[in-house]
Design an enzyme around this catalytic site. Structure first.
Site, PDB file in Angstrom:
ATOM      1  N   THR A   6     -30.733  33.207 -35.927  1.00  0.00           N
ATOM      2  CA  THR A   6     -29.588  32.540 -36.553  1.00  0.00           C
ATOM      3  C   THR A   6     -28.898  31.623 -35.547  1.00  0.00           C
ATOM      4  O   THR A   6     -28.758  31.968 -34.380  1.00  0.00           O
ATOM      5  CB  THR A   6     -28.572  33.597 -37.054  1.00  0.00           C
ATOM      6  OG1 THR A   6     -29.266  34.537 -37.880  1.00  0.00           O
ATOM      7  CG2 THR A   6     -27.451  32.978 -37.849  1.00  0.00           C
ATOM      8  N   LEU A   9     -24.929  37.231 -33.096  1.00  0.00           N
ATOM      9  CA  LEU A   9     -25.709  36.593 -34.152  1.00  0.00           C
ATOM     10  C   LEU A   9     -27.152  37.006 -33.918  1.00  0.00           C
ATOM     11  O   LEU A   9     -27.602  37.089 -32.776  1.00  0.00           O
ATOM     12  CB  LEU A   9     -25.610  35.062 -34.065  1.00  0.00           C
ATOM     13  CG  LEU A   9     -24.272  34.404 -34.412  1.00  0.00           C
ATOM     14  CD1 LEU A   9     -24.330  32.905 -34.122  1.00  0.00           C
ATOM     15  CD2 LEU A   9     -23.893  34.642 -35.870  1.00  0.00           C
ATOM     16  N   ASP A  10     -27.876  37.263 -34.996  1.00  0.00           N
ATOM     17  CA  ASP A  10     -29.297  37.581 -34.857  1.00  0.00           C
ATOM     18  C   ASP A  10     -29.986  36.452 -34.096  1.00  0.00           C
ATOM     19  O   ASP A  10     -29.591  35.295 -34.205  1.00  0.00           O
ATOM     20  CB  ASP A  10     -29.971  37.696 -36.230  1.00  0.00           C
ATOM     21  CG  ASP A  10     -29.504  38.914 -37.000  1.00  0.00           C
ATOM     22  OD1 ASP A  10     -28.953  39.833 -36.367  1.00  0.00           O
ATOM     23  OD2 ASP A  10     -29.686  38.936 -38.224  1.00  0.00           O
ATOM     24  N   ARG A  11     -31.018  36.816 -33.400  1.00  0.00           N
ATOM     25  CA  ARG A  11     -31.751  35.833 -32.592  1.00  0.00           C
ATOM     26  C   ARG A  11     -32.142  34.555 -33.368  1.00  0.00           C
ATOM     27  O   ARG A  11     -31.960  33.453 -32.872  1.00  0.00           O
ATOM     28  CB  ARG A  11     -32.996  36.521 -32.037  1.00  0.00           C
ATOM     29  CG  ARG A  11     -33.835  35.623 -31.197  1.00  0.00           C
ATOM     30  CD  ARG A  11     -35.065  36.369 -30.795  1.00  0.00           C
ATOM     31  NE  ARG A  11     -35.859  35.580 -29.885  1.00  0.00           N
ATOM     32  CZ  ARG A  11     -36.725  36.111 -29.032  1.00  0.00           C
ATOM     33  NH1 ARG A  11     -36.876  37.400 -28.979  1.00  0.00           N
ATOM     34  NH2 ARG A  11     -37.416  35.344 -28.236  1.00  0.00           N
TER      35      ARG A  11
END
Length: 237
Positions: free
Chosen positions: A58, A54-56
């Site tokens: 998110t 997951l993107d940082r």
């Protein structure tokens, strides 16, 4: 820091990843000291194998395997698109009804990490299904507008491209709130000023997959953090 464990057995473990935390150590963020992988490993006293990322900024469901064999089986499921992910997002403007965003995305290269990668690749197919859940109009404006309109949407990616949901929502002119890379800076600022909410409003709410050992379907769900809950109260959602 203690991570919220959503599910754990002898083969897999899943956590509710906090917004702002990197999944694993990266030389692009050398000053960072907290990572989900290391924190979880120390918390359960076992090595963990990341299955997806997951993107940082998110938050939400993040799955790990507890051995390499299970990791391979799970990674295969993700590659074969046999899993389903559902996200919640707060976006600018009114989004109602359901629809599909079918908009190919160019591979995004990192200036440092991908210095030697091929620069001119064809855009890759990217499809996102969306469902508008709720809307609200707030009595403060941004720019030439007297009020601000927001929507709560459910996003289901059918492909897994880098920053796909953030780029797709920008493409249909409903950027995700708090998105510093693809969002609307003025909108982000106004939201923080009026609600105190300063994170990317994107949350991986649900993940459905087949347990690689028991073959049982599993659906994991992650609750919303404090900033989300506050915003839901302010917007009366």
């Amino acid at each position: 820091m203690t991570l919220e464990i959503l599910y754990q057995d002898e083969h897999i473990v899943a956590v509710n990843k906090p917004a702002g935390m990197l999944v694993h150590r990266s030389w692009l963020d050398r000053h960072e000291t907290q990572f989900v992988m290391q924190t979880l490993r120390d918390q359960i006293g076992q090595l963990v194998y990341p299955i997806h990322r997951l993107d940082r900024p998110t938050s939400g469901v993040l799955l790990f395997a507890l051995n390499s064999e299970t990791a391979n089986l799970l990674c295969h499921q993700f590659e074969q698109k046999q899993t389903e992910k559902e996200y919640l997002a707060v976006v600018r403007g009114y989004v109602t009804g359901q629809g599909e965003i079918d908009y190919p995305l160019k591979v995004q290269l990192d200036k440092i990490a991908d210095k030697f990668a091929q620069q001119d690749k064809e855009p890759q197919s990217a499809v996102t299904f969306y469902n508008g859940l709720k809307t609200v109009e707030m009595p403060y404006g941004v720019g030439r507008y007297a009020t601000s309109r927001y929507s709560l949407v459910r996003l289901i990616p059918k492909t897994g491209r880098k920053h796909q949901l953030r780029r797709h929502m920008k493409h249909i002119f409903h950027p995700i709130l708090g998105d510093t890379q693809y969002g609307d800076l003025h909108q982000n600022r106004a939201l923080t000023e009026h609600t105190g909410c300063s994170r990317l409003m994107l949350h991986a709410e649900k993940l459905t997959f087949v347990h690689p050992v028991t073959q049982q379907p599993i659906t994991l769900q992650a609750g919303l953090d404090e900033q989300w809950q506050n915003l839901m109260q302010i917007f009366q959602w």
